[in-house]
Scaffold this motif. Structure first.
Motif, PDB file in Angstrom:
ATOM      1  N   ARG A  10      40.196 -35.534  81.504  1.00 39.10           N
ATOM      2  CA  ARG A  10      39.389 -35.823  82.867  1.00 39.10           C
ATOM      3  C   ARG A  10      40.036 -35.615  84.033  1.00 39.10           C
ATOM      4  N   ALA A  11      41.358 -35.478  84.061  1.00 40.79           N
ATOM      5  CA  ALA A  11      42.111 -34.954  85.276  1.00 40.79           C
ATOM      6  C   ALA A  11      41.852 -33.586  85.453  1.00 40.79           C
ATOM      7  N   VAL A  12      41.543 -32.825  84.433  1.00 39.37           N
ATOM      8  CA  VAL A  12      41.612 -31.272  84.300  1.00 39.37           C
ATOM      9  C   VAL A  12      40.096 -31.127  85.110  1.00 39.37           C
ATOM     10  N   ALA A  13      39.223 -31.650  84.189  1.00 38.25           N
ATOM     11  CA  ALA A  13      37.814 -31.479  84.947  1.00 38.25           C
ATOM     12  C   ALA A  13      37.702 -32.019  86.333  1.00 38.25           C
ATOM     13  N   LEU A  14      38.238 -33.004  86.914  1.00 40.58           N
ATOM     14  CA  LEU A  14      38.215 -32.999  88.105  1.00 40.58           C
ATOM     15  C   LEU A  14      38.973 -32.058  89.195  1.00 40.58           C
ATOM     16  N   ASP A 210      48.975 -35.334  86.280  1.00 41.40           N
ATOM     17  CA  ASP A 210      48.425 -34.391  87.571  1.00 41.40           C
ATOM     18  C   ASP A 210      49.233 -33.024  87.371  1.00 41.40           C
ATOM     19  N   ASP A 211      50.628 -32.948  87.064  1.00 42.42           N
ATOM     20  CA  ASP A 211      51.204 -31.759  86.948  1.00 42.42           C
ATOM     21  C   ASP A 211      50.708 -30.705  85.726  1.00 42.42           C
ATOM     22  N   VAL A 212      50.555 -31.518  84.598  1.00 43.97           N
ATOM     23  CA  VAL A 212      49.949 -30.634  83.462  1.00 43.97           C
ATOM     24  C   VAL A 212      48.578 -30.162  83.683  1.00 43.97           C
ATOM     25  N   ALA A 213      47.575 -30.923  84.403  1.00 43.79           N
ATOM     26  CA  ALA A 213      46.442 -30.570  84.751  1.00 43.79           C
ATOM     27  C   ALA A 213      46.314 -29.484  85.921  1.00 43.79           C
ATOM     28  N   GLU A 214      47.284 -29.467  86.708  1.00 43.13           N
ATOM     29  CA  GLU A 214      47.537 -28.298  87.571  1.00 43.13           C
ATOM     30  C   GLU A 214      47.792 -26.833  86.727  1.00 43.13           C
ATOM     31  N   ILE A 216      46.966 -26.315  83.632  1.00 43.77           N
ATOM     32  CA  ILE A 216      45.820 -25.874  82.883  1.00 43.77           C
ATOM     33  C   ILE A 216      44.972 -25.156  83.816  1.00 43.77           C
ATOM     34  N   ALA A 217      44.806 -25.764  85.056  1.00 48.16           N
ATOM     35  CA  ALA A 217      43.709 -24.944  85.775  1.00 48.16           C
ATOM     36  C   ALA A 217      44.336 -23.712  86.288  1.00 48.16           C
ATOM     37  N   LEU A 218      45.674 -23.578  86.622  1.00 48.73           N
ATOM     38  CA  LEU A 218      46.006 -22.366  86.686  1.00 48.73           C
ATOM     39  C   LEU A 218      45.823 -21.235  85.441  1.00 48.73           C
ATOM     40  N   LEU A 219      46.237 -21.732  84.359  1.00 49.00           N
ATOM     41  CA  LEU A 219      45.815 -20.793  83.272  1.00 49.00           C
ATOM     42  C   LEU A 219      44.572 -20.372  82.943  1.00 49.00           C
ATOM     43  N   ALA A 220      43.642 -21.219  83.353  1.00 45.81           N
ATOM     44  CA  ALA A 220      42.345 -21.115  83.164  1.00 45.81           C
ATOM     45  C   ALA A 220      41.705 -20.099  84.236  1.00 45.81           C
ATOM     46  N   SER A 221      42.459 -19.935  85.109  1.00 48.64           N
ATOM     47  CA  SER A 221      41.810 -19.114  86.288  1.00 48.64           C
ATOM     48  C   SER A 221      42.174 -17.770  86.185  1.00 48.64           C
ATOM     49  N   GLU A 222      41.696 -16.951  87.215  1.00 45.43           N
ATOM     50  CA  GLU A 222      42.076 -15.406  87.173  1.00 45.43           C
ATOM     51  C   GLU A 222      43.480 -15.036  87.551  1.00 45.43           C
ATOM     52  N   GLN A 223      44.050 -16.056  88.253  1.00 39.14           N
ATOM     53  CA  GLN A 223      45.259 -15.871  88.787  1.00 39.14           C
ATOM     54  C   GLN A 223      46.605 -16.010  87.431  1.00 39.14           C
ATOM     55  N   VAL A 232      53.660 -22.831  77.515  1.00 37.02           N
ATOM     56  CA  VAL A 232      54.437 -23.563  78.859  1.00 37.02           C
ATOM     57  C   VAL A 232      54.910 -24.733  78.506  1.00 37.02           C
ATOM     58  N   HIS A 233      56.217 -24.877  78.217  1.00 38.36           N
ATOM     59  CA  HIS A 233      56.697 -26.295  77.933  1.00 38.36           C
ATOM     60  C   HIS A 233      56.806 -27.043  79.298  1.00 38.36           C
ATOM     61  N   MET A 234      56.055 -28.410  79.308  1.00 34.88           N
ATOM     62  CA  MET A 234      56.280 -29.225  80.225  1.00 34.88           C
ATOM     63  C   MET A 234      56.402 -30.682  79.502  1.00 34.88           C
ATOM     64  N   ASP A 235      57.545 -30.868  79.234  1.00 32.27           N
ATOM     65  CA  ASP A 235      58.001 -31.978  78.614  1.00 32.27           C
ATOM     66  C   ASP A 235      59.423 -32.643  79.092  1.00 32.27           C
ATOM     67  N   ALA A 236      59.683 -32.196  80.348  1.00 31.06           N
ATOM     68  CA  ALA A 236      60.742 -32.937  81.250  1.00 31.06           C
ATOM     69  C   ALA A 236      62.166 -32.697  80.410  1.00 31.06           C
ATOM     70  N   GLY A 237      62.267 -31.558  79.849  1.00 28.44           N
ATOM     71  CA  GLY A 237      63.628 -31.255  78.975  1.00 28.44           C
ATOM     72  C   GLY A 237      63.766 -31.601  77.544  1.00 28.44           C
ATOM     73  N   ILE A 238      62.502 -32.298  76.908  1.00 28.93           N
ATOM     74  CA  ILE A 238      62.802 -32.984  75.699  1.00 28.93           C
ATOM     75  C   ILE A 238      63.095 -31.893  74.688  1.00 28.93           C
ATOM     76  N   SER A 239      62.374 -30.823  74.586  1.00 26.14           N
ATOM     77  CA  SER A 239      62.733 -29.871  73.589  1.00 26.14           C
ATOM     78  C   SER A 239      63.725 -28.959  73.874  1.00 26.14           C
ATOM     79  N   ALA A 240      64.472 -29.157  75.137  1.00 24.77           N
ATOM     80  CA  ALA A 240      65.654 -28.184  75.242  1.00 24.77           C
ATOM     81  C   ALA A 240      66.843 -28.506  74.440  1.00 24.77           C
TER      82      ALA A 240
END
Length: 241
Positions: A10-14, A210-214, A216-223, A232-240
């Motif tokens: 939903r956050a990504v959609a908006l 919101d950070d993850v939605a941002e 995903i929006a980038l990866l879906a874009s032409e940029q 892209v790991h976005m887990d605040a260091g859990i997997s480190a």
């Protein structure tokens, strides 16, 4: 985009609607999906809501067909829908395993099959939402972790198969977020070892939706031209470690 009735999708959609994208959004929850559609329309975009069960392969094809029928093209496929069954391993039922694999892995597989011919025509992108659980062992989440690891593998395989085309395939692996799915863990009342859960809870708290939605929006874009085959790991260091 799948899973758009709530949470991250939903956050990504908006987010995409605010950027001017027209959307085909998919979820099993028709009422909540319509609410997301109305909120997205208020931002000025056109929306095609598709209420269907993506655990059935034919419905994955239907969702892509609906998007093409409405908009005539497809620029990005965002596989965000997911289910999580938090349970001791010996208590996982066949039905739970089937649903977890069907929604978290099979649906992105069949959606990608249906979408790729259209995405090749538009130099488009596939964005898969995996999880930190795909990269580390997480107690009580064996089925979920396995499904997300399979999704990461699918991302890499598609990236290699379409390396000589313009298609971009990538993934995001969030840690625990403040979503309905994240609440499944906190709300589990069974016999469990809290210390094992704390091993993958992270020292920095929940990840921002919101950070993850941002991302995903980038990866879906032409940029996102440099993103292909990676996660892209976005887990605040859990997997480190």
């Amino acid at each position: 985009m799948t899973g758009a009735a709530s949470g991250l999708a939903r956050a990504v959609a908006l987010k995409l609607a605010a950027l001017g994208a027209d959307l085909c959004i998919v979820d099993l929850n028709a009422a909540a999906l319509d609410a997301t559609a109305n909120d997205a329309r208020s931002l000025g975009c056109a929306v095609e809501p598709v209420a269907t069960d993506l655990a059935r392969p034919e419905n994955c094809i239907l969702a892509v067909d609906r998007a093409i029928a409405r908009f005539g093209r497809l620029d990005a496929l965002c596989n965000i829908a997911g289910v999580l069954s938090f349970s001791p391993f010996t208590q996982v039922t066949a039905a739970q395993l089937h649903t977890t694999l069907a929604v978290n892995f099979s649906a992105p597989f069949f959606l990608s099959q249906a979408a790729i011919p259209h995405l090749l025509a538009t130099n488009g992108a596939i964005v898969n939402v995996a999880s930190a659980a795909a990269f580390i062992g997480e107690a009580y989440l064996a089925a979920y972790a396995a499904s997300k690891a399979a999704l990461v593998s699918l991302t890499k395989s598609l990236a290699m198969e379409y390396a000589k085309t313009s298609l971009r395939v990538s993934a995001v692996a969030p840690g625990g977020m403040e979503t309905g799915m994240g609440a499944e863990i906190g709300g589990f009342k069974g016999d469990l070892d809290v210390g094992l859960i704390q091993r993958y809870s992270g020292l920095r708290g929940r990840v921002s939706v919101d950070d993850v939605a941002e991302m995903i929006a980038l990866l879906a874009s032409e940029q996102s031209g440099a993103f292909h085959g990676g996660c892209v790991h976005m887990d605040a260091g859990i997997s480190a470690g």
